[in-house]
Design an enzyme around this catalytic site. Structure first.
Site, short mmCIF file in Angstrom:
data_model
loop_
_atom_site.label_atom_id
_atom_site.label_comp_id
_atom_site.label_asym_id
_atom_site.label_seq_id
_atom_site.Cartn_x
_atom_site.Cartn_y
_atom_site.Cartn_z
N ARG A 52 0.84 -1.21 0.00
CA ARG A 52 0.00 0.00 0.00
C ARG A 52 0.86 1.25 0.00
NH1 ARG A 52 -1.78 1.64 4.30
NH2 ARG A 52 -2.57 -0.31 5.15
N TYR A 105 -14.85 16.68 -15.97
CA TYR A 105 -15.31 15.29 -16.01
C TYR A 105 -16.48 15.13 -15.01
CZ TYR A 105 -15.07 10.22 -15.66
OH TYR A 105 -15.37 8.89 -15.66
N ASP A 177 -5.98 18.62 -14.79
CA ASP A 177 -6.28 17.25 -15.21
C ASP A 177 -5.92 17.17 -16.69
OD1 ASP A 177 -7.49 14.97 -16.26
OD2 ASP A 177 -9.26 15.10 -14.96
N LYS A 202 -7.20 6.03 -19.58
CA LYS A 202 -7.56 6.49 -20.93
C LYS A 202 -6.39 6.37 -21.89
CE LYS A 202 -11.46 7.49 -18.90
NZ LYS A 202 -11.72 8.83 -18.37
C1 PLP Z 1 -12.02 9.27 -17.08
C2 PLP Z 1 -11.60 10.58 -16.54
C3 PLP Z 1 -11.37 10.77 -15.18
C4 PLP Z 1 -11.58 9.66 -14.17
O1 PLP Z 1 -10.71 8.61 -14.40
P1 PLP Z 1 -11.06 7.08 -13.98
O2 PLP Z 1 -9.79 6.37 -14.31
O3 PLP Z 1 -12.23 6.65 -14.81
O4 PLP Z 1 -11.38 7.09 -12.54
C5 PLP Z 1 -10.96 12.01 -14.74
N1 PLP Z 1 -10.78 13.03 -15.61
C6 PLP Z 1 -10.99 12.89 -16.93
C7 PLP Z 1 -10.77 14.06 -17.82
C8 PLP Z 1 -11.41 11.67 -17.45
O5 PLP Z 1 -11.63 11.54 -18.76
#
Ligand code: PLP
Length: 392
Positions: A52, A105, A177, A202
């Protein structure tokens, strides 16, 4: 043969080394002596103790993403939302105020609207394409601003430099982000971000088979605060997911280049088709933020594209059935092209009027362009368009 003592027997001797990072699922690591463990916890020698708190596969992946973002000390988390949560919950306290982009998001928006206020952290949403509007949301107690540079699904481009200057002037932490834009288009630390995060799920992993996130701060104190929050709240990733993500990351730059080139081609194709009322792609001449696509994204439009069909929901239903070569699935960054329909998925909680205000109708689709041969992709989209025209 079952060993009588339950210790690993060690790997066979080899004068050569593997060309692939070994997968190390061990949760616990044995140390030599209590003195040795002290040395480890005090940072005098390197070593792992409990997964962890960190494990080799997470660290290998983190170092590779660090290299892409031009930073050090990034932390891999169990999902992208874990990284968003670490930034918002790990760096703020009750009484603070947070400003977020108004097209973040979906779950990030939900955290801004529900979870932070419940914990005594006030939030405001503002338009990051307009620095004056964004500044107007700041308060004396504003601690942090969270933005995405390209918005979902209308692909508006934030005034990153303006917001970075504003945050610096007001002493507010800027969190970016960078999931949509990727370090190929922007390295937010070079533009004034204090914290950068990703949904590694992604584009960076790219194969829709792992959920992971990554977060980094260049300031050592912030970085330590994020690390402790991630470890304490158990946001730790699985070694196997990290191992798969490293494999995916090896081809990230080539995948991005190919998907981006196809997205541009598909945008130009769609713009000339009967029944298509609007095409949104950052570098197109008709995009409202095309100048920023040059200055902020260095001319890279990315792999995301949106368009609108005439004929509302009936046309949309006919399109997804007939364009069967692409998955109707609300994700992005996969090797395969995916289609999402915001009115029935990410933006379904909004009223039709609220959706209309940001330009989302029943005929609106977002496309995450993948790696198919462009001709094959256009052929299946053509099938979809023909069916949509017949249905309206
Ligand atoms: C998908 C996404 C998230 C969240 O990510 P997860 O891996 O699905 O928890 C956050 N920000 C953006 C821009 C995203 O496309």
């Amino acid at each position: 043969m079952k060993p009588t003592l339950m210790r690993p027997v060690g790997l066979p001797a080899s004068s050569s080394t593997p060309v692939v990072t070994p997968l190390m699922p061990s949760v616990v690591y044995a140390s030599d002596t209590p003195d040795g463990l002290d040395a480890q916890y005090e940072g005098r020698v390197a070593g792992y103790t409990y997964a962890r708190e960190g494990h080799p596969n997470a660290d290998v992946l983190a170092r590779r993403i660090d290299a892409l973002e031009g930073c050090e000390g990034g932390i891999v988390t169990g999902s992208g939302m874990a990284a968003v949560s670490a930034a918002l919950l790990g760096l703020c306290k009750a009484g603070d105020h947070v400003v977020g982009g108004d097209q973040l998001y979906g779950r990030s928006l939900r955290m801004m609207k529900d979870d932070l206020p419940r914990l005594g952290i006030a939030t405001s949403l503002a338009d990051p394409t307009d620095v004056a509007a964004f500044a107007a949301a700041f308060r004396p107690e504003t601690r942090l601003a969270l933005i995405e540079v390209v918005s979902n699904p209308t692909l508006r481009i934030a005034d990153l430099d303006g917001i970075a200057a504003l945050c610096r002037e007001r002493g507010v932490l800027l969190v970016v982000d960078n999931t949509f834009t990727t370090p190929t288009a922007i390295r937010p630390f070079e533009r004034g971000a204090d914290v950068v995060l990703h949904s590694v799920t992604k584009l960076l992993s790219g194969h829709s088979d792992v959920m992971l996130g990554w977060i980094a701060a260049q300031d050592e104190r912030l970085s330590k605060q994020l690390y402790d929050f991630v470890v304490t709240t158990g946001m730790t990733p699985s070694p196997f997911d990290c191992w798969l993500a490293e494999r995916g990351l090896m081809s990230f730059d080539l995948r991005f280049e190919r998907a981006q080139a196809t997205a541009r081609t598909l945008g130009d194709f769609l713009a000339g088709q009967a029944g298509v009322t609007r095409v949104l792609y950052p570098t197109r001449d008709d995009h409202p933020d095309r100048a920023r696509a040059q200055s902020v994204l260095r001319g890279m439009g990315g792999n995301m594209l949106s368009f609108e069909l005439e004929g509302g929901r009936a046309a949309a239903n006919a399109f997804t059935v007939a364009a069967s070569g692409v998955a109707f699935a609300p994700t992005l960054g996969d090797v395969g092209t995916t289609l999402s329909h915001p009115a029935s998925s990410s933006h379904r909680a909004l009223t039709p009027e609220a959706r209309a205000a940001i330009g989302i109708s029943e005929g609106f689709f977002r496309v995450s362009v993948g790696l198919e041969a462009p001709d094959a992709l256009i052929a299946t989209i053509k099938d979809g368009l023909r069916a949509a025209r017949a249905a309206k």
